[in-house]
Design a protein around this motif. Sequence first.
Motif, PDB file in Angstrom:
ATOM      1  N   PRO A 162      -0.497  13.583 -10.682  1.00  0.00           N
ATOM      2  CA  PRO A 162      -0.955  12.331 -10.097  1.00  0.00           C
ATOM      3  C   PRO A 162      -1.797  12.567  -8.850  1.00  0.00           C
ATOM      4  CG  PRO A 162       1.432  12.284 -10.402  1.00  0.00           C
ATOM      5  CD  PRO A 162       0.950  13.648 -10.748  1.00  0.00           C
ATOM      6  N   ARG A 163      -1.370  13.514  -8.040  1.00  0.00           N
ATOM      7  CA  ARG A 163      -2.080  13.775  -6.797  1.00  0.00           C
ATOM      8  C   ARG A 163      -3.472  14.337  -7.082  1.00  0.00           C
ATOM      9  NH1 ARG A 163       0.710  16.268  -1.641  1.00  0.00           N
ATOM     10  NH2 ARG A 163      -1.104  16.581  -0.380  1.00  0.00           N
ATOM     11  N   LYS A 164      -3.554  15.328  -7.976  1.00  0.00           N
ATOM     12  CA  LYS A 164      -4.854  15.924  -8.306  1.00  0.00           C
ATOM     13  C   LYS A 164      -5.770  14.904  -8.958  1.00  0.00           C
ATOM     14  CE  LYS A 164      -3.089  20.592  -8.966  1.00  0.00           C
ATOM     15  NZ  LYS A 164      -2.807  21.633  -9.945  1.00  0.00           N
ATOM     16  N   LEU A 179      -5.716  11.555  -8.674  1.00  0.00           N
ATOM     17  CA  LEU A 179      -6.167  10.549  -7.718  1.00  0.00           C
ATOM     18  C   LEU A 179      -7.135  11.130  -6.695  1.00  0.00           C
ATOM     19  CD1 LEU A 179      -2.848   8.597  -7.163  1.00  0.00           C
ATOM     20  CD2 LEU A 179      -4.870   7.811  -8.388  1.00  0.00           C
ATOM     21  N   LYS A 180      -6.875  12.356  -6.248  1.00  0.00           N
ATOM     22  CA  LYS A 180      -7.757  12.975  -5.248  1.00  0.00           C
ATOM     23  C   LYS A 180      -9.172  13.155  -5.797  1.00  0.00           C
ATOM     24  CE  LYS A 180      -5.300  15.011  -1.647  1.00  0.00           C
ATOM     25  NZ  LYS A 180      -5.798  14.670  -0.352  1.00  0.00           N
ATOM     26  N   ARG A 181      -9.270  13.374  -7.101  1.00  0.00           N
ATOM     27  CA  ARG A 181     -10.582  13.586  -7.711  1.00  0.00           C
ATOM     28  C   ARG A 181     -11.467  12.356  -7.550  1.00  0.00           C
ATOM     29  NH1 ARG A 181     -10.150  14.586 -13.787  1.00  0.00           N
ATOM     30  NH2 ARG A 181      -8.354  15.674 -12.951  1.00  0.00           N
ATOM     31  N   TYR A 182     -10.867  11.166  -7.565  1.00  0.00           N
ATOM     32  CA  TYR A 182     -11.643   9.934  -7.524  1.00  0.00           C
ATOM     33  C   TYR A 182     -11.667   9.261  -6.162  1.00  0.00           C
ATOM     34  CZ  TYR A 182     -11.615  10.528 -12.518  1.00  0.00           C
ATOM     35  OH  TYR A 182     -11.781  11.049 -13.772  1.00  0.00           O
ATOM     36  N   MET A 183     -10.855   9.729  -5.228  1.00  0.00           N
ATOM     37  CA  MET A 183     -10.828   9.123  -3.892  1.00  0.00           C
ATOM     38  C   MET A 183     -11.966   9.667  -3.039  1.00  0.00           C
ATOM     39  SD  MET A 183      -6.777   8.969  -2.916  1.00  0.00           S
ATOM     40  CE  MET A 183      -7.185   9.325  -1.255  1.00  0.00           C
ATOM     41  N   PRO A 184     -12.559   8.799  -2.221  1.00  0.00           N
ATOM     42  CA  PRO A 184     -13.588   9.308  -1.306  1.00  0.00           C
ATOM     43  C   PRO A 184     -12.937  10.133  -0.189  1.00  0.00           C
ATOM     44  CG  PRO A 184     -13.132   7.024  -0.834  1.00  0.00           C
ATOM     45  CD  PRO A 184     -12.338   7.380  -2.060  1.00  0.00           C
ATOM     46  N   TRP A 186      -5.240   8.215   4.414  1.00  0.00           N
ATOM     47  CA  TRP A 186      -5.964   9.010   3.425  1.00  0.00           C
ATOM     48  C   TRP A 186      -5.087  10.077   2.768  1.00  0.00           C
ATOM     49  CZ3 TRP A 186     -10.515   6.991   2.304  1.00  0.00           C
ATOM     50  CH2 TRP A 186     -11.050   6.095   3.238  1.00  0.00           C
ATOM     51  N   HIS A 187      -3.904  10.263   3.311  1.00  0.00           N
ATOM     52  CA  HIS A 187      -2.977  11.257   2.748  1.00  0.00           C
ATOM     53  C   HIS A 187      -2.380  10.705   1.462  1.00  0.00           C
ATOM     54  CE1 HIS A 187      -0.427  14.744   2.839  1.00  0.00           C
ATOM     55  NE2 HIS A 187       0.627  13.973   2.628  1.00  0.00           N
ATOM     56  N   LEU A 188      -2.259  11.566   0.466  1.00  0.00           N
ATOM     57  CA  LEU A 188      -1.761  11.120  -0.826  1.00  0.00           C
ATOM     58  C   LEU A 188      -0.449  11.813  -1.150  1.00  0.00           C
ATOM     59  CD1 LEU A 188      -2.476   9.240  -3.110  1.00  0.00           C
ATOM     60  CD2 LEU A 188      -3.728  11.082  -4.173  1.00  0.00           C
ATOM     61  N   ASN A 189       0.634  11.073  -1.039  1.00  0.00           N
ATOM     62  CA  ASN A 189       1.945  11.562  -1.443  1.00  0.00           C
ATOM     63  C   ASN A 189       2.692  10.400  -2.090  1.00  0.00           C
ATOM     64  OD1 ASN A 189       2.952   9.956   0.649  1.00  0.00           O
ATOM     65  ND2 ASN A 189       3.090  11.661   2.074  1.00  0.00           N
ATOM     66  N   ARG A 190       3.927  10.655  -2.475  1.00  0.00           N
ATOM     67  CA  ARG A 190       4.702   9.641  -3.194  1.00  0.00           C
ATOM     68  C   ARG A 190       4.850   8.360  -2.382  1.00  0.00           C
ATOM     69  NH1 ARG A 190      10.104  11.933  -5.525  1.00  0.00           N
ATOM     70  NH2 ARG A 190       9.506  13.309  -3.850  1.00  0.00           N
ATOM     71  N   ARG A 203       0.317   1.929   7.368  1.00  0.00           N
ATOM     72  CA  ARG A 203      -0.059   3.331   7.209  1.00  0.00           C
ATOM     73  C   ARG A 203       0.227   3.851   5.796  1.00  0.00           C
ATOM     74  NH1 ARG A 203      -2.802   3.001  11.498  1.00  0.00           N
ATOM     75  NH2 ARG A 203      -2.034   3.727  13.488  1.00  0.00           N
ATOM     76  N   VAL A 204      -0.276   3.112   4.798  1.00  0.00           N
ATOM     77  CA  VAL A 204      -0.176   3.556   3.413  1.00  0.00           C
ATOM     78  C   VAL A 204      -1.577   3.907   2.939  1.00  0.00           C
ATOM     79  CG1 VAL A 204       1.912   2.214   2.941  1.00  0.00           C
ATOM     80  CG2 VAL A 204      -0.323   1.207   2.479  1.00  0.00           C
ATOM     81  N   ASN A 205      -1.682   4.505   1.777  1.00  0.00           N
ATOM     82  CA  ASN A 205      -2.963   4.991   1.292  1.00  0.00           C
ATOM     83  C   ASN A 205      -3.953   3.835   1.101  1.00  0.00           C
ATOM     84  OD1 ASN A 205      -4.942   5.915  -0.897  1.00  0.00           O
ATOM     85  ND2 ASN A 205      -4.020   7.797  -0.112  1.00  0.00           N
ATOM     86  N   LEU A 206      -5.022   3.878   1.856  1.00  0.00           N
ATOM     87  CA  LEU A 206      -6.018   2.801   1.859  1.00  0.00           C
ATOM     88  C   LEU A 206      -6.797   2.706   0.553  1.00  0.00           C
ATOM     89  CD1 LEU A 206      -7.498   0.576   3.458  1.00  0.00           C
ATOM     90  CD2 LEU A 206      -8.990   2.359   4.363  1.00  0.00           C
ATOM     91  N   PRO A 207      -7.352   3.809   0.017  1.00  0.00           N
ATOM     92  CA  PRO A 207      -8.095   3.675  -1.244  1.00  0.00           C
ATOM     93  C   PRO A 207      -7.230   3.165  -2.399  1.00  0.00           C
ATOM     94  CG  PRO A 207      -8.608   5.768  -0.211  1.00  0.00           C
ATOM     95  CD  PRO A 207      -7.476   5.170   0.562  1.00  0.00           C
TER      96      PRO A 207
END
Length: 190
Positions: A2-4, A6-11, A35-39, A72-76
């Motif tokens: 999931p992290r990889k 989502l990171k591919r498509y996030m700016p 911008w940090h992506l975790n659970r 402070r949750v993931n904005l994108p």
Amino acid sequence: MPRKFLKRYMPSVERVREVKILGIFGDALFHPALWHLNRRSAAGGVATGLFCGLIPGPLQMLGAGIVAVLFRVNLPVALLTTLYTNPLTIVPLYLLAYQIGSLALGAAGGAPPAPPPDWVWSTPLASARAVSQWMMGLGTPLALGVFLLALLLALAGYIVVRVGWSIYLRRAWLARRRKRARGAPGALRP
């Protein structure tokens, strides 16, 4: 995964910093937690987007952005998740919200609202006024129902992401453990 994925498509934060107009928000928009992506941040972003997706009109993404910055949750992820509401889905969602609101207020069986008035193209102002009066007649049941539905969707989205992410991690750990066990010298092979 999931992290990889989502990171591919996030700016990246650097690309967002290049947008001059966003400078008016100062450093608040570039806090690392946004911008940090975790659970936790992904689940919070989904919950934020699902909640704010029911805000009427074009204010959904603005609302999701403000809530994401505050919590402070993931904005994108929060912004992207608001897109579940669109011209095809908003009417059924609002009808469901009306029924939920009617049930919460004790109306008999959550009866559906009266159908909207017909739009007469020869008199658009009168038609717009009739539709607006019809919408105002929905009033309290709709407002309460939208709030309750937004809460239910946000809670469900948060739980689904947290549980789904945990299941994925457990499976990945088990696969890694099996791979190590197969490749380790002297390890029992199945």
